[in-house]
Write a protein that holds these residues in place. Structure first.
Motif, PDB file in Angstrom:
ATOM      1  N   SER A   2       5.633   4.821   0.426  1.00 42.45           N
ATOM      2  CA  SER A   2       4.550   4.145   1.145  1.00 42.45           C
ATOM      3  C   SER A   2       4.731   4.244   2.646  1.00 42.45           C
ATOM      4  O   SER A   2       3.765   4.509   3.389  1.00 42.45           O
ATOM      5  CB  SER A   2       4.497   2.671   0.722  1.00 42.45           C
ATOM      6  OG  SER A   2       4.189   2.543  -0.647  1.00 42.45           O
ATOM      7  N   MET A   3       5.942   4.052   3.126  1.00 46.45           N
ATOM      8  CA  MET A   3       6.203   4.132   4.561  1.00 46.45           C
ATOM      9  C   MET A   3       5.893   5.523   5.105  1.00 46.45           C
ATOM     10  O   MET A   3       5.227   5.662   6.144  1.00 46.45           O
ATOM     11  CB  MET A   3       7.673   3.785   4.844  1.00 46.45           C
ATOM     12  CG  MET A   3       8.061   2.341   4.599  1.00 46.45           C
ATOM     13  SD  MET A   3       9.864   2.075   4.563  1.00 46.45           S
ATOM     14  CE  MET A   3      10.333   2.568   6.201  1.00 46.45           C
ATOM     15  N   ASP A   4       6.351   6.557   4.412  1.00 47.23           N
ATOM     16  CA  ASP A   4       6.152   7.928   4.892  1.00 47.23           C
ATOM     17  C   ASP A   4       4.676   8.312   4.890  1.00 47.23           C
ATOM     18  O   ASP A   4       4.163   8.886   5.860  1.00 47.23           O
ATOM     19  CB  ASP A   4       6.944   8.911   4.029  1.00 47.23           C
ATOM     20  CG  ASP A   4       8.448   8.740   4.201  1.00 47.23           C
ATOM     21  OD1 ASP A   4       8.850   8.080   5.173  1.00 47.23           O
ATOM     22  OD2 ASP A   4       9.207   9.253   3.353  1.00 47.23           O
ATOM     23  N   ARG A   5       4.001   7.987   3.779  1.00 44.80           N
ATOM     24  CA  ARG A   5       2.593   8.394   3.674  1.00 44.80           C
ATOM     25  C   ARG A   5       1.732   7.664   4.701  1.00 44.80           C
ATOM     26  O   ARG A   5       0.941   8.294   5.427  1.00 44.80           O
ATOM     27  CB  ARG A   5       2.068   8.118   2.264  1.00 44.80           C
ATOM     28  CG  ARG A   5       0.596   8.523   2.070  1.00 44.80           C
ATOM     29  CD  ARG A   5       0.157   8.349   0.628  1.00 44.80           C
ATOM     30  NE  ARG A   5       0.430   7.004   0.144  1.00 44.80           N
ATOM     31  CZ  ARG A   5      -0.350   5.947   0.410  1.00 44.80           C
ATOM     32  NH1 ARG A   5      -1.417   6.084   1.184  1.00 44.80           N
ATOM     33  NH2 ARG A   5      -0.048   4.767  -0.072  1.00 44.80           N
ATOM     34  N   LEU A   6       1.851   6.331   4.780  1.00 47.06           N
ATOM     35  CA  LEU A   6       1.034   5.584   5.735  1.00 47.06           C
ATOM     36  C   LEU A   6       1.409   5.936   7.171  1.00 47.06           C
ATOM     37  O   LEU A   6       0.539   5.997   8.051  1.00 47.06           O
ATOM     38  CB  LEU A   6       1.202   4.082   5.498  1.00 47.06           C
ATOM     39  CG  LEU A   6       0.554   3.525   4.227  1.00 47.06           C
ATOM     40  CD1 LEU A   6       0.900   2.051   4.051  1.00 47.06           C
ATOM     41  CD2 LEU A   6      -0.962   3.698   4.274  1.00 47.06           C
ATOM     42  N   GLY A   7       2.689   6.172   7.409  1.00 43.68           N
ATOM     43  CA  GLY A   7       3.115   6.538   8.760  1.00 43.68           C
ATOM     44  C   GLY A   7       2.489   7.831   9.230  1.00 43.68           C
ATOM     45  O   GLY A   7       2.060   7.946  10.377  1.00 43.68           O
ATOM     46  N   ARG A   8       2.427   8.838   8.316  1.00 42.13           N
ATOM     47  CA  ARG A   8       1.783  10.116   8.682  1.00 42.13           C
ATOM     48  C   ARG A   8       0.283   9.940   8.881  1.00 42.13           C
ATOM     49  O   ARG A   8      -0.287  10.443   9.876  1.00 42.13           O
ATOM     50  CB  ARG A   8       2.034  11.146   7.585  1.00 42.13           C
ATOM     51  CG  ARG A   8       3.463  11.675   7.512  1.00 42.13           C
ATOM     52  CD  ARG A   8       3.527  12.910   6.629  1.00 42.13           C
ATOM     53  NE  ARG A   8       2.985  12.654   5.300  1.00 42.13           N
ATOM     54  CZ  ARG A   8       3.699  12.211   4.262  1.00 42.13           C
ATOM     55  NH1 ARG A   8       4.985  11.962   4.415  1.00 42.13           N
ATOM     56  NH2 ARG A   8       3.130  12.016   3.083  1.00 42.13           N
ATOM     57  N   GLU A   9      -0.350   9.235   7.941  1.00 47.36           N
ATOM     58  CA  GLU A   9      -1.808   9.099   8.000  1.00 47.36           C
ATOM     59  C   GLU A   9      -2.272   8.334   9.236  1.00 47.36           C
ATOM     60  O   GLU A   9      -3.320   8.647   9.804  1.00 47.36           O
ATOM     61  CB  GLU A   9      -2.310   8.392   6.743  1.00 47.36           C
ATOM     62  CG  GLU A   9      -2.156   9.203   5.457  1.00 47.36           C
ATOM     63  CD  GLU A   9      -2.571   8.408   4.241  1.00 47.36           C
ATOM     64  OE1 GLU A   9      -2.902   7.201   4.398  1.00 47.36           O
ATOM     65  OE2 GLU A   9      -2.563   8.976   3.124  1.00 47.36           O
ATOM     66  N   ARG A  10      -1.502   7.352   9.654  1.00 45.76           N
ATOM     67  CA  ARG A  10      -1.969   6.440  10.698  1.00 45.76           C
ATOM     68  C   ARG A  10      -1.235   6.635  12.027  1.00 45.76           C
ATOM     69  O   ARG A  10      -1.508   5.923  12.997  1.00 45.76           O
ATOM     70  CB  ARG A  10      -1.838   5.000  10.211  1.00 45.76           C
ATOM     71  CG  ARG A  10      -2.496   4.800   8.826  1.00 45.76           C
ATOM     72  CD  ARG A  10      -2.451   3.380   8.353  1.00 45.76           C
ATOM     73  NE  ARG A  10      -3.397   2.533   9.066  1.00 45.76           N
ATOM     74  CZ  ARG A  10      -4.679   2.391   8.760  1.00 45.76           C
ATOM     75  NH1 ARG A  10      -5.193   3.075   7.738  1.00 45.76           N
ATOM     76  NH2 ARG A  10      -5.459   1.593   9.450  1.00 45.76           N
ATOM     77  N   GLY A  11      -0.318   7.601  12.075  1.00 49.53           N
ATOM     78  CA  GLY A  11       0.318   7.952  13.340  1.00 49.53           C
ATOM     79  C   GLY A  11       1.266   6.909  13.890  1.00 49.53           C
ATOM     80  O   GLY A  11       1.364   6.753  15.116  1.00 49.53           O
ATOM     81  N   TRP A  12       1.985   6.209  13.015  1.00 52.37           N
ATOM     82  CA  TRP A  12       2.934   5.206  13.483  1.00 52.37           C
ATOM     83  C   TRP A  12       4.156   5.858  14.107  1.00 52.37           C
ATOM     84  O   TRP A  12       4.618   6.911  13.669  1.00 52.37           O
ATOM     85  CB  TRP A  12       3.390   4.322  12.313  1.00 52.37           C
ATOM     86  CG  TRP A  12       2.276   3.498  11.719  1.00 52.37           C
ATOM     87  CD1 TRP A  12       1.091   3.166  12.288  1.00 52.37           C
ATOM     88  CD2 TRP A  12       2.264   2.911  10.406  1.00 52.37           C
ATOM     89  NE1 TRP A  12       0.335   2.411  11.436  1.00 52.37           N
ATOM     90  CE2 TRP A  12       1.025   2.232  10.274  1.00 52.37           C
ATOM     91  CE3 TRP A  12       3.163   2.885   9.343  1.00 52.37           C
ATOM     92  CZ2 TRP A  12       0.681   1.546   9.110  1.00 52.37           C
ATOM     93  CZ3 TRP A  12       2.837   2.207   8.197  1.00 52.37           C
ATOM     94  CH2 TRP A  12       1.606   1.530   8.077  1.00 52.37           C
ATOM     95  N   ARG A  13       4.700   5.195  15.143  1.00 48.34           N
ATOM     96  CA  ARG A  13       5.932   5.688  15.760  1.00 48.34           C
ATOM     97  C   ARG A  13       7.161   5.355  14.923  1.00 48.34           C
ATOM     98  O   ARG A  13       8.155   6.065  14.967  1.00 48.34           O
ATOM     99  CB  ARG A  13       6.109   5.057  17.151  1.00 48.34           C
ATOM    100  CG  ARG A  13       5.230   5.653  18.223  1.00 48.34           C
ATOM    101  CD  ARG A  13       5.739   5.267  19.598  1.00 48.34           C
ATOM    102  NE  ARG A  13       5.787   3.818  19.781  1.00 48.34           N
ATOM    103  CZ  ARG A  13       6.874   3.147  20.124  1.00 48.34           C
ATOM    104  NH1 ARG A  13       8.026   3.793  20.289  1.00 48.34           N
ATOM    105  NH2 ARG A  13       6.832   1.843  20.295  1.00 48.34           N
TER     106      ARG A  13
END
Length: 452
Positions: free
Chosen positions: A31-42
């Motif tokens: 979940s962290m990896d997928r949402l981080g890529r999709e939403r551009g989190w640092r």
């Protein structure tokens, strides 16, 4: 397995959805990896905490008891977007609720505070494949209570409360840079409240494994309680307020807990004058204060804090000179110093600076010839009703030429923490740690007369 233990096991499965730390790690990583890529989190951080407790209340007069147990599984999420960070905390039981929590943290980041993604600790820890918990155990708590009744209580004392508390936690810290830190702990302690003619006296003792079978020495609390009850029963006179005060460890412990509070990084950052005093001699040379996470006599032992930072021995006051403070990552960054590994969390709050085994280092300063010796702390509503001031009601003895001559009526003391330690006159060698004072430790302390 007893019926009580089965209930705790079933509850544990509910709290963690039946998943091991390793399973939760895999689920959270996806979940962290997928949402981080999709939403551009640092960056992303998740802190998962499984908590269980058991409380046994023993009715000493009737020989009966009652017990209760419970727990929770909460997750704290931090999400870095742009130059800001947002935090959200919720109970989580599935992948869906975990992702909802991450998105809630992202929303908080819109109005959050500026913050850099933390640097990684030196190494991750292996994740276990089994359960989160260190089991609470009713079959251990009850024999501990029975042994305390038989070996600790002074003869004829009326017990208002005898409570055995067990707390077990499992925590998992995950970060998007690959950090994984797992920690599992269990603590047990007994708390006593005994009635006297001049108020209730309170004490507590840690219960390491083996206490129920007699392998742990309960003599220190037995001696403290006997002395405290003796001081509060029988004829007494008004204290001579021109005599210096000698606070035995049971009485001094709340004052040391107040000093540990004062030396927290969040308190320091709100007190600019205290920060400016770092490096200066703020106290008498006889005062040295240390927080040692591996002190063998201390009550809290750990090598990493809840932010994944390695803990280390911190000298906070060195022979009167203020050296530094207890820090979390946040407060350390605000003052531009290293954290030292003191960021601890609870079920719903982010990491705050917290002492582990904070204590005044013992010395062997001589007692004055004449003094008021305070050995019994009478329970009051709060030991710090005003921030920075410790409120105590304490009884004991008048001592002349080193000999107890008569009891004194309990003194009510309002002790400003900073000013009290700046006037410290002596430190004893009888260091003891107290669960009832947030795990802080202290030897006997010698203070000036309460009248000036």
């Amino acid at each position: 397995m007893s019926e009580h233990d089965e209930g705790v096991e079933e509850a544990s499965l509910v709290y963690t959805a039946g998943l091991s730390p390793r399973s939760w790690s895999a689920l959270a990583r996806e979940s962290m990896d997928r949402l981080g890529r999709e939403r551009g989190w640092r960056g992303v951080e998740l802190y998962m905490l499984s908590y269980e407790n058991l409380t046994l209340d023993s009715e000493v007069a009737s020989g009966t008891f009652s017990s209760s147990s419970g727990g929770a599984f909460t997750v704290s999420a931090r999400v870095w977007t742009g130059e800001r960070v947002g935090t959200a905390v919720e109970s989580v039981h599935s992948k869906e609720t975990l992702e909802e929590l991450l998105l809630a943290a992202e929303e908080k980041a819109r109005t959050g505070t500026p913050g850099a993604f933390p640097a990684s600790p030196p190494a991750s820890t292996p994740l276990p494949t089994n359960a989160w918990r260190v089991a609470t155990d009713f079959s251990r708590a009850y024999p501990c209570a029975e042994r305390i009744v038989k070996e600790v209580l002074p003869p004829g004392v009326v017990v208002q409360a005898l409570v055995v508390k067990q707390e077990c936690t499992g925590s998992l810290l995950l970060r998007s840079d690959g950090v994984e830190v797992f920690r599992r702990t269990g603590q047990e302690a007994a708390f006593l409240r005994c009635e006297t003619s001049r108020g209730a006296v309170v004490d507590a003792v840690p219960l390491p494994p083996g206490t129920a079978k007699g392998r742990n020495d309960l003599e220190p609390i037995r001696a403290r309680l006997a002395d405290a009850v003796a001081a509060l029963e029988g004829p007494a006179k008004q204290a001579d307020r021109t005599l210096p005060l000698v606070l035995r460890p049971l009485v001094a412990a709340p004052l040391v807990a107040g000093l540990a509070w004062l030396l927290r990084g969040d308190i320091a950052t709100a007190t600019p004058a205290l920060v400016r005093a770092v490096g200066r001699k703020l106290f008498p040379s006889l005062l040295s204060v240390e927080d040692d996470p591996l002190n063998p006599r201390g009550l809290q032992h750990r090598q990493l804090d809840d932010e994944g930072r390695p803990t280390r021995v911190l000298r906070l006051v060195d022979e009167g000179r203020l050296v530094g403070f207890l820090h979390s990552e946040e407060t350390a960054a605000r003052l531009g110093v290293e954290s030292g590994g003191r960021g601890l969390r609870d079920l719903v709050h982010p990491a705050t600076p917290t002492a582990l085994n904070c204590c005044i280092l013992p010395r062997e300063d001589a007692l004055p010839a004449d003094y008021t010796e305070l050995v019994a702390r009478v329970e009051n509503f709060s030991t710090m009703p005003t921030p920075g001031t410790v409120s105590l009601i304490a009884g004991g003895w008048e001592v002349r030429d080193g000999r107890r001559v008569h009891r004194v009526e309990p003194l009510e003391l309002e002790l400003p923490v900073l000013e009290t330690f700046r006037s410290l006159r002596g430190v004893g060698s009888d260091l003891a740690f107290f669960p009832s004072a947030e795990g802080c430790g202290t030897p006997t302390l010698i203070l000036p007369p309460p009248g000036g």
